[in-house]
Design a protein around this motif. Structure first.
Motif, PDB file in Angstrom:
ATOM      1  N   ALA A 307       0.831  -1.209   0.000  1.00  0.00           N
ATOM      2  CA  ALA A 307       0.000   0.000   0.000  1.00  0.00           C
ATOM      3  C   ALA A 307       0.860   1.252   0.000  1.00  0.00           C
ATOM      4  N   ALA A 308       1.949   1.253   0.776  1.00  0.00           N
ATOM      5  CA  ALA A 308       2.846   2.407   0.788  1.00  0.00           C
ATOM      6  C   ALA A 308       3.474   2.629  -0.583  1.00  0.00           C
ATOM      7  N   LEU A 309       3.874   1.551  -1.240  1.00  0.00           N
ATOM      8  CA  LEU A 309       4.447   1.665  -2.579  1.00  0.00           C
ATOM      9  C   LEU A 309       3.407   2.197  -3.569  1.00  0.00           C
ATOM     10  N   SER A 310       2.201   1.679  -3.519  1.00  0.00           N
ATOM     11  CA  SER A 310       1.149   2.104  -4.447  1.00  0.00           C
ATOM     12  C   SER A 310       0.794   3.572  -4.257  1.00  0.00           C
ATOM     13  N   VAL A 311       0.687   4.012  -3.008  1.00  0.00           N
ATOM     14  CA  VAL A 311       0.347   5.413  -2.740  1.00  0.00           C
ATOM     15  C   VAL A 311       1.449   6.336  -3.242  1.00  0.00           C
ATOM     16  N   THR A 312       2.696   5.949  -3.055  1.00  0.00           N
ATOM     17  CA  THR A 312       3.814   6.774  -3.503  1.00  0.00           C
ATOM     18  C   THR A 312       3.833   6.907  -5.018  1.00  0.00           C
ATOM     19  N   VAL A 313       3.717   5.793  -5.714  1.00  0.00           N
ATOM     20  CA  VAL A 313       3.710   5.838  -7.182  1.00  0.00           C
ATOM     21  C   VAL A 313       2.504   6.625  -7.687  1.00  0.00           C
ATOM     22  N   LEU A 314       1.343   6.404  -7.082  1.00  0.00           N
ATOM     23  CA  LEU A 314       0.137   7.109  -7.499  1.00  0.00           C
ATOM     24  C   LEU A 314       0.262   8.613  -7.276  1.00  0.00           C
ATOM     25  N   ALA A 315       0.891   9.024  -6.181  1.00  0.00           N
ATOM     26  CA  ALA A 315       1.039  10.454  -5.893  1.00  0.00           C
ATOM     27  C   ALA A 315       1.865  11.147  -6.970  1.00  0.00           C
ATOM     28  N   PHE A 316       2.962  10.525  -7.394  1.00  0.00           N
ATOM     29  CA  PHE A 316       3.796  11.149  -8.420  1.00  0.00           C
ATOM     30  C   PHE A 316       3.105  11.130  -9.786  1.00  0.00           C
ATOM     31  N   ILE A 317       2.359  10.099 -10.084  1.00  0.00           N
ATOM     32  CA  ILE A 317       1.628  10.065 -11.355  1.00  0.00           C
ATOM     33  C   ILE A 317       0.529  11.126 -11.369  1.00  0.00           C
ATOM     34  N   MET A 318      -0.176  11.284 -10.253  1.00  0.00           N
ATOM     35  CA  MET A 318      -1.194  12.327 -10.154  1.00  0.00           C
ATOM     36  C   MET A 318      -0.572  13.719 -10.302  1.00  0.00           C
TER      37      MET A 318
END
Length: 332
Positions: A307-318
């Motif tokens: 979940a931490a990895l997904s949130v981090t990647v999603l934040a930069f893509i957003m």
């Protein structure tokens, strides 16, 4: 016949250069006098630029605000992990059974997310794991932006044989899959640290930035202000730095911001496969890999680092999507 000495019988005409009266109807009834008022200099609209318009647009976008807050939190967590937990992420105590459920009442404590198969605090490893991921993402993005931007600018500006040679080099590196090339390159190192992964991804990941920069420079160098600069005798360095680069860098920034999340995911994938980071470095990819053994009995061991990895990647893509929409006038 009107009296020529009666001034009221004549129509009044405004004198040039003097504030005049506007008369309504045939009876010459005066309407409010118009005065030309000089606008307040402070209220004049300031000169607008692409970056100014983009910043105004970004501040109104919830997706930008949410992603910026998340990224700021992750950066602070990576720099000061001790501010979020006092637990030791490397302390393995088999007394802490991984089958024991997380203690949701132990806020920011060692047992908040439970323990992994070696009795280590999952919450502490999630916090400390942000440092490796953020470091790899930021430094790889900086390297590929500088290397790819320089190569693309030189190829696009000079053209001819220089463009042909650099384009062929870009095509060669572009034909190497990033993940596969990193696997082969990292196998050549006996010990793999954060900087080893940064080097491998930086050497192989600059081609997309180079292509984007080359295309932008080919478009910008045909602009009138560049032609005028050449006619006035401006040097190559001045034209490239002062005129071409500021007007060609916008698409590069968008691509680099979105790619940053991809580099973080690539590092986690390499660590998951056992080719990336190694112990004692703390990485979300290493924790996800070790969680495979207990995923059926304790799925939360896998859930929190993933979940931490997904949130981090999603934040930069957003963030990259928001920057793209703000810098591209067609998407407004």
């Amino acid at each position: 016949m009107p009296d020529i000495h009666d001034e009221s019988s004549f129509e009044r005409h405004p004198k040039p250069g003097v504030d005049h009266l506007d008369y309504a109807g045939e009876q010459g009834m005066a309407v409010e006098q118009e005065t030309l008022v000089e606008p307040d200099p402070e209220k004049r609209e300031q000169a607008r630029s692409l970056w100014g318009d983009a910043w105004r647009d970004l501040r109104r976008r919830p997706i930008f605000l949410i992603s910026a807050v998340l990224i700021l939190l992750l950066i602070v967590m990576a720099i000061f992990p001790g501010a979020f937990t006092d637990a030791d992420p490397r302390k393995a105590d088999l007394v802490n059974d991984y089958l024991k459920r997380p203690d949701w009442t132990d806020f920011f404590g060692a047992g908040w997310f439970g323990y992994d198969g070696q009795g280590r605090s999952i919450y502490a490893r999630v916090v400390y794991g942000a440092r490796a991921s953020i470091t790899v993402g930021i430094f790889v993005t900086a390297i590929v932006t500088l290397l790819g931007g320089l190569c693309g600018m030189v190829a696009g500006y000079f053209g001819g044989p220089v463009d042909a040679l650099l384009s062929r080099i870009i095509d060669i590196f572009f034909g190497i899959p990033l993940l596969l090339g990193a696997l082969v390159l990292l196998n050549a190192f006996s010990t793999r640290t954060v900087w080893t992964v940064v080097f491998a991804l930086g050497v192989l990941g600059w081609t997309q930035i180079a292509r984007v920069m080359r295309g932008a420079v080919l478009t910008v160098k045909q602009a009138d202000y560049v032609m005028a600069g050449k006619a006035l005798g401006a040097g190559t360095g001045r034209l490239m730095v002062r005129h071409i680069l500021p007007n060609a860098v916008a698409p590069v920034i968008v691509v680099a911001t979105i790619a940053l999340g991809g580099y973080i995911a690539t590092e986690a994938t390499l660590s998951f496969l056992g080719i990336g980071l190694q112990d004692p470095t703390i990485s979300w990819g290493i924790d996800i890999s070790s969680a495979q053994k207990v995923i059926r009995t304790a799925p939360y061991v896998l859930f929190f680092p993933a979940a931490a990895l997904s949130v981090t990647v999603l934040a930069f893509i957003m963030l990259g999507d928001a920057v793209r929409d703000a810098l591209d006038p067609k998407l407004r």
